[in-house]
Design an enzyme around this catalytic site. Structure first.
Site, mmCIF file in Angstrom:
data_model
loop_
_atom_site.group_PDB
_atom_site.id
_atom_site.type_symbol
_atom_site.label_atom_id
_atom_site.label_comp_id
_atom_site.label_asym_id
_atom_site.label_seq_id
_atom_site.Cartn_x
_atom_site.Cartn_y
_atom_site.Cartn_z
ATOM 1 N N SER A 103 0.932 -1.220 0.138
ATOM 2 C CA SER A 103 0.014 0.015 -0.056
ATOM 3 C C SER A 103 1.011 1.275 -0.012
ATOM 4 O O SER A 103 2.006 1.232 0.389
ATOM 5 C CB SER A 103 -0.805 0.062 1.393
ATOM 6 O OG SER A 103 -1.363 1.277 1.576
ATOM 7 N N TYR A 146 -2.460 -0.796 10.270
ATOM 8 C CA TYR A 146 -2.531 -1.023 8.741
ATOM 9 C C TYR A 146 -1.122 -0.531 8.149
ATOM 10 O O TYR A 146 -0.652 -1.446 7.339
ATOM 11 C CB TYR A 146 -3.551 -0.344 8.236
ATOM 12 C CG TYR A 146 -3.828 -0.638 6.808
ATOM 13 C CD1 TYR A 146 -4.317 -1.869 6.112
ATOM 14 C CD2 TYR A 146 -3.502 0.393 5.658
ATOM 15 C CE1 TYR A 146 -4.499 -1.860 5.040
ATOM 16 C CE2 TYR A 146 -3.517 0.200 4.443
ATOM 17 C CZ TYR A 146 -4.256 -1.066 4.203
ATOM 18 O OH TYR A 146 -4.154 -1.212 2.700
HETATM 19 N N1 NAD Z 1 -8.939 -0.363 -1.419
HETATM 20 C C1 NAD Z 1 -7.963 0.410 -1.283
HETATM 21 O O1 NAD Z 1 -8.293 1.387 -1.127
HETATM 22 C C2 NAD Z 1 -6.435 -0.264 -1.080
HETATM 23 C C3 NAD Z 1 -5.555 0.916 -1.183
HETATM 24 C C4 NAD Z 1 -4.119 0.261 -1.001
HETATM 25 C C5 NAD Z 1 -4.070 -0.951 -0.804
HETATM 26 N N2 NAD Z 1 -5.038 -1.872 -0.803
HETATM 27 C C6 NAD Z 1 -4.728 -3.426 -0.547
HETATM 28 O O2 NAD Z 1 -5.477 -4.080 -1.752
HETATM 29 C C7 NAD Z 1 -5.619 -5.510 -1.144
HETATM 30 C C8 NAD Z 1 -7.186 -5.898 -1.641
HETATM 31 O O3 NAD Z 1 -7.682 -5.034 -1.004
HETATM 32 P P1 NAD Z 1 -9.516 -4.573 -1.588
HETATM 33 O O4 NAD Z 1 -9.425 -3.081 -1.440
HETATM 34 O O5 NAD Z 1 -9.723 -5.345 -2.913
HETATM 35 O O6 NAD Z 1 -10.137 -5.385 -0.304
HETATM 36 P P2 NAD Z 1 -11.512 -6.153 -0.310
HETATM 37 O O7 NAD Z 1 -11.956 -6.039 1.024
HETATM 38 O O8 NAD Z 1 -12.312 -5.959 -1.499
HETATM 39 O O9 NAD Z 1 -10.755 -7.646 -0.694
HETATM 40 C C9 NAD Z 1 -9.925 -8.290 0.262
HETATM 41 C C10 NAD Z 1 -10.502 -9.939 0.133
HETATM 42 O O10 NAD Z 1 -9.534 -10.545 1.196
HETATM 43 C C11 NAD Z 1 -10.362 -11.620 1.724
HETATM 44 N N3 NAD Z 1 -9.931 -11.653 3.159
HETATM 45 C C12 NAD Z 1 -9.839 -11.150 4.342
HETATM 46 N N4 NAD Z 1 -9.158 -11.797 5.160
HETATM 47 C C13 NAD Z 1 -9.009 -12.902 4.780
HETATM 48 C C14 NAD Z 1 -8.199 -13.985 5.124
HETATM 49 N N5 NAD Z 1 -7.927 -14.193 6.473
HETATM 50 N N6 NAD Z 1 -8.004 -15.231 4.505
HETATM 51 C C15 NAD Z 1 -8.279 -14.981 3.087
HETATM 52 N N7 NAD Z 1 -8.898 -14.156 2.607
HETATM 53 C C16 NAD Z 1 -9.290 -13.019 3.326
HETATM 54 C C17 NAD Z 1 -11.690 -10.884 1.998
HETATM 55 O O11 NAD Z 1 -12.667 -11.914 1.966
HETATM 56 C C18 NAD Z 1 -11.623 -10.084 0.489
HETATM 57 O O12 NAD Z 1 -12.390 -10.956 -0.535
HETATM 58 C C19 NAD Z 1 -5.392 -5.526 0.355
HETATM 59 O O13 NAD Z 1 -4.259 -5.888 0.718
HETATM 60 C C20 NAD Z 1 -5.732 -4.070 0.819
HETATM 61 O O14 NAD Z 1 -4.868 -3.763 1.784
HETATM 62 C C21 NAD Z 1 -6.183 -1.340 -1.080
#
Ligand code: NAD
Length: 257
Positions: A142, A155
């Protein structure tokens, strides 16, 4: 991009960026396996992948469970024969508050999913890649490994850990034909962001203040590039993809003290 004949594993592939990445690999012809705890959404993404004419496999796998991770890889290898591409993407935010008010259990929950989960899925993914003498890994970090908003220490620490872990791992395996990089996205329109916004008093205003927000598909394009041979010169790179957020454009989410 052409991923014909490749086998791609995506952790956290049931939603958001993981879903976009799964669909991107499927569009390129890769067989796709998703590890996630959300069975309904995971199965549905696999259906979307298969509608693109490729094969797919959803595996219920909590990335914090060593037993489940080992079993998940074993299912992928017995079904598809290999793990060519691994997108280690699972991540949560959970409690947003100042450290003095954050319980040790809440801290550990985020570190466990984001960092320990990355360790476990990398460890057993790499074991398989060493057997094959090849592989490529893309971690989702991130931009909050570098910049942050108040209240997100657990985080930010977990993502800083993911970035450092990915880069150290890239060095360990540079000579094993296993190429490893990490992406550092800024805000993306996904259920994770929507959940955080819903906690705000005025979600619309916060969204407005965040500047330009990426779609998961835009970020999945970078994941695909880093997983492809086109990026063969890239090892241990942490690539920021955040609409310029780290330059100061967009204030991001805020919590009041
Ligand atoms: N959305 C943002 O703004 C953003 C920004 C920077 C980084 N990220 C990173 O991108 C990645 C994806 O995030 P997203 O926004 O698509 O989130 P999201 O919540 O849409 O998807 C995350 C997925 O991870 C799964 N998950 C959670 N805990 C789990 C576990 N213990 N075992 C297996 N699966 C698990 C959830 O069921 C979900 O399907 C993450 O690592 C997040 O930190 C997101």
């Amino acid at each position: 991009m052409d991923f014909m004949g490749k086998i791609a594993v995506i952790t956290g592939g049931a939603s958001g960026l993981g879903r976009a990445s799964a669909l991107k690999f499927a569009s390129g012809g890769a067989k796709v396996a998703i590890f996630d705890i959300d069975d309904e959404k995971g199965e549905s993404v696999i259906k979307e992948c298969m509608n693109k004419g490729t094969k797919g496999l959803f595996i219920h796998c909590d990335v914090t469970s060593e037993t489940e991770v080992v079993e998940a890889y074993s299912q992928v290898v017995s079904t598809f024969g290999a793990v060519d591409i691994l997108h280690i993407n699972t991540g949560i935010i959970d409690k947003v508050t100042f450290v003095s008010e954050l319980s040790f259990d809440d801290w550990k929950k985020v570190i466990n999913v984001n960092l320990n989960g990355a360790f476990l899925t990398a460890k057993y993914g790499i074991s398989q890649m060493l057997n094959q003498d090849k592989g490529v890994i893309v971690f989702t970090g991130s931009n909050w490994a570098y910049v942050c908003d108040p209240g997100f220490t657990s985080y930010a620490a977990s993502k800083g850990g993911v970035v450092a872990f990915a880069r150290a791992l890239a060095l360990d395996h540079a000579k094993d034909n296993i190429r490893i990089n990490v992406i550092c996205p800024g805000n993306m329109v996904t259920p994770l962001l929507e959940r955080q916004l819903s906690l705000e008093d005025d979600p619309e205003a916060v969204l407005e203040s965040m500047g330009q927000i990426s779609t998961p598909e835009e970020v999945a394009n970078l994941v695909a590039f880093l997983a492809s041979d086109e990026s063969s010169a890239m090892k241990g790179s942490a690539v920021i993809i955040d609409q310029g957020e780290t330059l100061g454009y967009g204030h991001g989410l805020r919590v009041e003290r």
